[in-house]
Design a protein around this motif. Structure first.
Motif, short mmCIF file in Angstrom:
data_model
loop_
_atom_site.label_atom_id
_atom_site.label_comp_id
_atom_site.label_asym_id
_atom_site.label_seq_id
_atom_site.Cartn_x
_atom_site.Cartn_y
_atom_site.Cartn_z
N CYS A 51 19.06 10.62 18.55
CA CYS A 51 17.99 11.40 17.93
C CYS A 51 17.66 10.96 16.52
CB CYS A 51 18.30 12.89 17.98
SG CYS A 51 19.46 13.43 16.75
N SER B 91 -1.44 9.42 -1.81
CA SER B 91 -1.51 9.60 -3.26
C SER B 91 -2.91 10.05 -3.67
CB SER B 91 -1.13 8.28 -3.93
OG SER B 91 -1.53 8.24 -5.25
N PRO C 147 12.39 10.76 16.49
CA PRO C 147 12.62 11.70 15.39
C PRO C 147 11.60 11.47 14.29
CG PRO C 147 14.17 9.89 15.29
CD PRO C 147 13.39 9.70 16.55
N ALA C 148 11.40 12.52 13.52
CA ALA C 148 10.51 12.38 12.37
C ALA C 148 11.10 11.34 11.45
CB ALA C 148 10.39 13.71 11.65
N GLU D 171 0.81 -1.22 0.00
CA GLU D 171 0.00 0.00 0.00
C GLU D 171 0.84 1.26 0.00
OE1 GLU D 171 -3.70 0.32 0.43
OE2 GLU D 171 -3.35 -1.53 -0.64
N SER D 172 2.16 1.11 -0.04
CA SER D 172 2.98 2.31 -0.09
C SER D 172 4.29 2.00 -0.80
CB SER D 172 3.25 2.83 1.31
OG SER D 172 3.97 1.86 2.03
N TYR E 19 18.29 13.90 4.04
CA TYR E 19 19.26 12.79 4.00
C TYR E 19 20.58 13.26 3.41
CZ TYR E 19 15.13 9.75 4.36
OH TYR E 19 13.97 9.15 4.74
N HIS F 53 7.22 10.72 4.99
CA HIS F 53 7.30 11.16 3.60
C HIS F 53 6.93 10.06 2.62
CE1 HIS F 53 9.22 14.67 5.18
NE2 HIS F 53 10.08 13.91 5.82
N LYS F 54 6.65 8.91 3.19
CA LYS F 54 6.34 7.75 2.37
C LYS F 54 5.08 8.01 1.55
CE LYS F 54 6.03 2.94 3.87
NZ LYS F 54 6.40 2.17 5.05
N LEU F 55 5.18 7.73 0.30
CA LEU F 55 3.99 7.91 -0.52
C LEU F 55 3.17 6.63 -0.44
CD1 LEU F 55 2.55 9.79 -2.57
CD2 LEU F 55 3.49 8.30 -4.31
N ASN F 56 1.99 6.72 0.12
CA ASN F 56 1.17 5.53 0.15
C ASN F 56 -0.15 5.79 -0.55
OD1 ASN F 56 -0.30 7.06 1.96
ND2 ASN F 56 0.67 6.11 3.73
N PHE F 57 -0.94 4.78 -0.58
CA PHE F 57 -2.23 4.85 -1.29
C PHE F 57 -3.01 6.08 -0.86
CE2 PHE F 57 -6.69 3.88 -1.74
CZ PHE F 57 -6.74 3.32 -3.01
N LYS F 58 -3.15 6.24 0.45
CA LYS F 58 -3.99 7.30 0.96
C LYS F 58 -3.46 8.66 0.55
CE LYS F 58 -5.90 8.78 5.29
NZ LYS F 58 -5.44 8.95 6.64
N TRP G 63 -3.18 2.18 -8.16
CA TRP G 63 -2.64 1.20 -7.21
C TRP G 63 -3.29 -0.16 -7.36
CZ3 TRP G 63 0.98 2.70 -3.36
CH2 TRP G 63 1.29 4.06 -3.37
N VAL H 206 -3.58 13.71 -2.62
CA VAL H 206 -2.96 14.65 -3.56
C VAL H 206 -3.82 14.73 -4.81
CG1 VAL H 206 -0.93 15.07 -4.97
CG2 VAL H 206 -0.66 14.16 -2.68
N SER I 179 11.27 8.58 8.20
CA SER I 179 11.06 8.67 6.76
C SER I 179 9.65 8.26 6.39
CB SER I 179 12.06 7.78 6.05
OG SER I 179 12.04 6.50 6.63
N HIS I 180 8.97 7.58 7.32
CA HIS I 180 7.63 7.10 7.01
C HIS I 180 6.67 8.25 6.74
CE1 HIS I 180 8.45 2.92 7.84
NE2 HIS I 180 9.21 3.34 8.80
N VAL J 124 10.72 2.90 0.99
CA VAL J 124 11.48 4.08 1.39
C VAL J 124 12.95 3.72 1.44
CG1 VAL J 124 11.85 5.70 3.26
CG2 VAL J 124 9.55 4.95 2.70
#
Lengths: 574, 461
Positions: free
Chosen positions: A513, B53, B40-41, A257-258, A545, B46-51, A415, B56, B43-44, A261
């Motif tokens: 962190c 997408s 920490p914030a 579903e995604s 990054y 920023h992950k593009l997922n179904f929802k 999708w 947007v 990477s998830h 990364v």
């Protein structure tokens, strides 16, 4: 296939085989009396599966599926991915030697096969016992809902599967069986020593194999190919044979579903390499594509920067010893060495070089640019001096266009595939109806949109932006010279720029962190951000990054000075 | 001076702190922190997922719709539709609602869509959600009506009416009532059509029993449903009007009056000026007493002082023998002219002019004018009596300028810009009434002084 009569009900010729070996009509689901003479047991063309599964498969008459294990599913996925990579030009060894061996090793290490007492046996025994003594074992058996929440908090499995929201009724969901034999227990296994296979992990496997072979494909390339559809990942289950039915918790395992990364795949790959106890990977030498000198050249070209800069990136690489095989080569399980992200490292080196030469403080680079412009006006001989302003304009323009295209593409991504999944047989009709409606509506509005169905995939390329000297509009900067910003000192060319600013004075510890450095756009010069944005577009990763990596390189580069500083000026230490 | 202010400011700023220091400090209760503060914030995010997408995608659709790019909106909608396959939520604004709304809008606006296509789209939307079924049906019927497809709309509503699904919720109950009411409305429409046929043929001396029967049939069906809906508190102008029309036609005036009274005076219903208008019109039709007419309009005046019926109201009040009513009449016409919509209405101005003239002539109740004028003298001159307006009114509408000039002359005196300009032009053009007007104003100039409070002898009976 070899049965060509028309269906008695709908007079179509579209036959499928049931598990009982009978023909059924795919159009109207009418089952005939005719049976196929030879029951084809090796429905998966991959013989390796048979070494895992023991003996003949039991065929269940009831739901028309065949017994299969989760690991077999992943094996199929890996096979598809390896084939796709091969089609992209990766050396043929990869599938049958490297990836296959990694996979076998994984099965062995995770005690799923190639061992005395495979874990699968116990699972199977458990599941059988579960279904037979349903009343007594009920309290011990964790509800599916519990499993769902468990895996959600873990975050490594797909969390937002379609059925997750629909399983509001516990009583209903507990009774739903998975299509695979061990699917429902798969998510429960949470032993620390085994590394559970997931869909993102398949990409970690692929990347590991590519790295082992030192193939000219970076992780960012791999992930981009996945997103662009050149490597099967999303909806890969549609390539499963008909008899491998997915339902229940299988969906949670195989449904994607995604998008993958970068960091997740990279970290999982490191974990996996350690788990498999792999030896030191083949050396990354300066003739390898993944060597920073090579990658810098590639990214300099893609970023439309002067070739002369390569000389500088090489000097930086040499100075901080990041071009050495010992630094670059992966040694699984060795925690002391840094895990190199080759592509990020290379672009970070370029950013550092740009900072060395142009400072990127929103002031000095424009000053130099004005100077170069003046010089180019007056002097037409020789190659033109590199003008930062011109470069910025050209890149900004095409970057904005490409970014817009990419954003739209992301919004327009489809999708779903033609083969819908359903959580349980009960939902089947509803899911199919929905699917049909979606297709109808898509057709209706597709017609109104005036555009033909999305054009077929563009050919995969490792370059996303290309610039050519042949273009006469002067938009290619590869041949431009850096003369205006360099000066000769003791027979060596050095930068005119005498200053430098550090992105951060002190690196954070990753453990506490999560980051080595922290990036907030507003805190940094716009030119710097622009350069980060450019490379973050090329690698499809977050600018932060790259910023982290830039900070690390800077600290290596200025290590001596940074250590000395306190001696001279202790008051700064505050 | 400045330093003094600063000092004072500093002192006031300090004093609470000093007080707090001396007093006992209450314990400081720290608020709760989010449980995952130190993570920490990742990477998830920023992950593009179904929802994400699809979100947007939705914003692209909204952008294109705002810019009326229907083709582009349709294009993105094609990709958004997929989110239906995930829509098992009961949230109000789920994707299915979005798709229904957006799709309808696009199909209505897009140049290449047809009614057939629209219908097939709506039929699919009807199957999407049980809870939304009635709403979709109703809006579908509206759309059909807008396109003149009355029979189809009727059919649609009847179909929706016969729909049953499990237990009805309160909302569905209401929606069902609406569906029935609109079907009743269409029955009324049929009825009035039959009525017209019958009336036409009646003139020819020709009688058709079947038409008459059909007509009564329609009446019954319409009356039942219309009666139901207007029992529920709400704004039902359309239904009430039709129902009353039916009742009046069949001579059931009592019922009609009762309905209208209920609609106007039941406190459970939202305040609705039209309710009083309908009641007034009904009473007028049936020749009811002045008193009850006035009382209906009085309420209307309180709700909407700028209503067009205020002219009638004023006329009625002016004719009254009672002082109080005439006083109210003046109030009503002044209030109406406070609104820009009346600015160039000759009728209104002549009403005011007539009443003002009458008061000035009789020399009684000048205080009425004074009172009304008091709150308006600051802004009416610029609002009504500017030189620019004088010019324009004179050019566009002579009678209007005449009435206004009279009022201006009385209220602002003979030197006011409006009066001066208009009377000058009028005399120049040799129009008789303007000469008389000039004389009249000159004669009554002291009135102006009294009204504006410039004269000592302003106190008048």
């Amino acid at each position: 296939r070899d049965f060509n009569e028309r269906c008695a009900q709908c007079s179509e010729v579209n036959w499928g085989l049931t598990d009982g070996g009978r023909f059924y009509c795919r159009s109207c689901h009418n089952v005939t009396e005719r049976t196929r003479e030879v029951v084809n047991t090796d429905f998966v063309s991959n013989t390796r599966i048979h070494t895992i599964s023991k003996g003949l498969r039991k065929q269940e008459e009831t739901d028309g599926g065949c017994e299969w294990y989760v690991c077999e599913g992943f094996q199929l996925v890996l096979k598809k991915q390896a084939e796709a990579l091969e089609a992209l030009g990766v050396c043929p060894q990869m599938k049958d030697e490297i990836l296959c061996n990694f996979w076998r090793r994984y099965l062995q290490k995770s005690k799923q096969a190639y061992c005395n007492r495979p874990a699968g046996e116990t699972i199977k025994a458990l599941s059988v016992c579960d279904s037979s003594t349903d009343v007594d074992s009920e309290p011990d058996r964790p509800s599916v809902l519990h499993l769902l929440s468990l895996s959600e908090s873990e975050g490594d499995l797909q969390t937002d599967c379609s059925f997750a929201s629909s399983t509001s009724k516990v009583s209903e969901s507990t009774s739903v069986r998975s299509g695979s034999v061990d699917g429902s227990l798969y998510l429960m296994k949470n032993r620390k020593e085994t590394l559970r296979m997931t869909m993102p992990m398949t990409l970690s496997f692929c990347y590991m194999a590519l790295l082992w072979l030192r193939e000219p494909m970076t992780l960012s390339d791999l992930l981009r190919f996945v997103v662009e559809g050149h490597i099967p990942y999303l909806n890969v289950f549609q390539h499963f044979p008909d008899k491998m039915k997915l339902c229940g918790l299988d969906l949670k395992i195989f449904c994607v579903e995604s998008w993958p990364v970068y960091e997740e795949i990279h970290n999982k790959m490191l974990e996996l390499a350690a788990f498999l106890d792999l030896p030191r990977f083949p050396d990354i030498t300066d003739s390898c594509f993944l060597h920073p000198d090579m990658l810098c050249m590639k990214y300099l070209m893609e970023a439309n920067l002067p070739d002369e800069l390569h000389n500088w990136t090489c000097r930086v690489v040499k100075k901080i010893c990041i071009g050495e095989a010992d630094f670059l080569t992966l040694v699984p399980g060795n925690k002391s060495t840094r895990k190199v992200k080759y592509d990020v490292l290379a672009v970070a080196v370029i950013v550092v070089v740009l900072k060395l030469l142009f400072l990127l403080d929103d002031h000095y680079e424009w000053l130099l640019s004005d100077f170069a412009e003046e010089r180019n006006k007056n002097n037409k001989e020789g190659g033109p001096y590199f003008e930062f302003k011109k470069w910025y304009k050209v890149i900004k323009c095409s970057l904005d266009v490409e970014q817009k295209k990419l954003d739209e593409k992301r919004a327009k991504y489809l999708w779903r595939c033609e083969k819908p999944l359903f959580y349980s047989a009960k939902k089947k009709s509803k899911v199919l109806k929905r699917r049909q409606m979606v297709v109808n509506l898509q057709n209706q509005f597709g017609k109104l949109s005036g555009s033909v169905r999305p054009a077929e995939k563009a050919n995969p390329s490792s370059f996303q932006l290309s610039w050519s000297e042949e273009n006469t509009d002067g938009s290619c900067f590869h041949g431009h010279s850096l003369k205006g910003i360099l000066q000769e000192k003791c027979g060596l060319l050095t930068a005119m720029n005498p200053d430098y600013w550090l992105c951060t004075v002190k690196l954070c510890t990753e453990k506490s962190c999560g980051h080595l450095a922290h990036y907030r756009e507003v805190d940094f010069p716009q030119s710097y951000h622009f350069v980060l944005r450019l490379f973050s577009f090329l690698l499809r990763i977050q600018p932060s990054y790259i910023h982290d990596e830039v900070c690390v390189i800077e600290h290596k580069l200025f290590n001596k000075k940074l250590c000395k500083k306190p001696k001279y000026n202790p008051s700064l230490r505050k | 001076m400045d330093s003094f202010l600063e000092e004072r400011g500093a002192a006031t700023a300090k004093s609470p702190a000093a007080q707090a220091g001396s007093a006992l400090l209450p314990a400081l209760h720290l608020p709760f922190l989010p449980p995952h503060l130190f993570q920490p914030a990742s990477s998830h995010e920023h992950k593009l997922n179904f929802k994400k997408s699809k979100e947007v995608c939705l914003s692209y659709i909204q952008d294109s719709m705002l810019q009326k790019q229907w083709k582009r909106a349709a294009e993105f909608l094609t990709f958004y539709i997929e989110s239906l396959e995930k829509d098992f939520s009961t949230e109000y604004m789920g994707p299915s609602e979005m798709i229904w709304r957006i799709g309808t809008e696009i199909l209505c606006r897009h140049s290449h869509s047809s009614m057939k296509e629209f219908n097939s789209f709506i039929e699919q939307m009807k199957t999407l959600g049980v809870k939304r079924y009635l709403k979709v049906c109703l809006e579908h019927a509206f759309h059909l009506l807008c396109n003149g497809l009355i029979d189809e709309a009727y059919q649609n509503l009847s179909l929706a009416e016969s729909w049953r699904f499990g237990e009805q919720t309160a909302v569905q109950d209401k929606e069902m009532k609406l569906i029935q009411a609109y079907r009743g409305l269409l029955d009324y429409y049929r009825w009035s059509k039959q009525k017209n046929i019958l009336l036409e043929h009646g003139q020819d001396g020709f009688e058709d029993l079947s038409v008459e029967q059909e007509m009564h049939n329609c009446f019954r069906k319409a009356a039942v449903n219309l009666k139901e809906i207007i029992k529920i508190p709400g704004v039902w102008d359309l239904f009430v009007k039709c129902y009353v029309d039916l009742l009046e036609f069949y001579g059931d005036h009592n019922e009609a009056r009762q309905v209208l009274n209920e609609y106007a005076y039941n406190s459970k219903f939202p305040a609705n000026p039209n309710a009083h208008v309908y009641l007034y019109q009904f009473m007028k039709r049936h020749g009811e007493s002045k008193k009850s007419l006035i009382s209906a309009l009085k309420i209307l005046h309180d709700i909407v002082p700028s209503h067009e019926l205020m002219i009638d109201f004023n006329t009625m009040l002016q004719k009254s023998k009672k002082r109080k009513k005439r006083r109210l009449g003046l109030e009503v016409i002044f209030a109406a002219l406070d609104y820009a919509g009346w600015k160039e209405n000759v009728k209104a101005w002549s009403c005011l002019a007539r009443q003002v003239k009458q008061i000035v002539n009789s020399e009684k109740h000048l205080d009425w004018i004074k009172q009304e004028w008091n709150s308006r003298k600051d802004w009416w001159p610029a609002f009504h009596f500017s030189r620019y307006l004088a010019k324009r009114n004179w050019q566009e509408n002579e009678s209007l300028s005449y009435e206004k000039a009279l009022v201006a002359g009385i209220l602002l005196g003979k030197d006011c810009k409006y009066f001066k300009y208009v009377s000058h032009q009028g005399c120049k053009a040799q129009v008789k009434r303007f000469r008389i007007l000039k004389k009249f104003v000159n004669k009554h100039n002291p009135v102006y002084l009294r009204i504006s409070g410039l004269s000592d002898s302003s106190v008048q009976p």
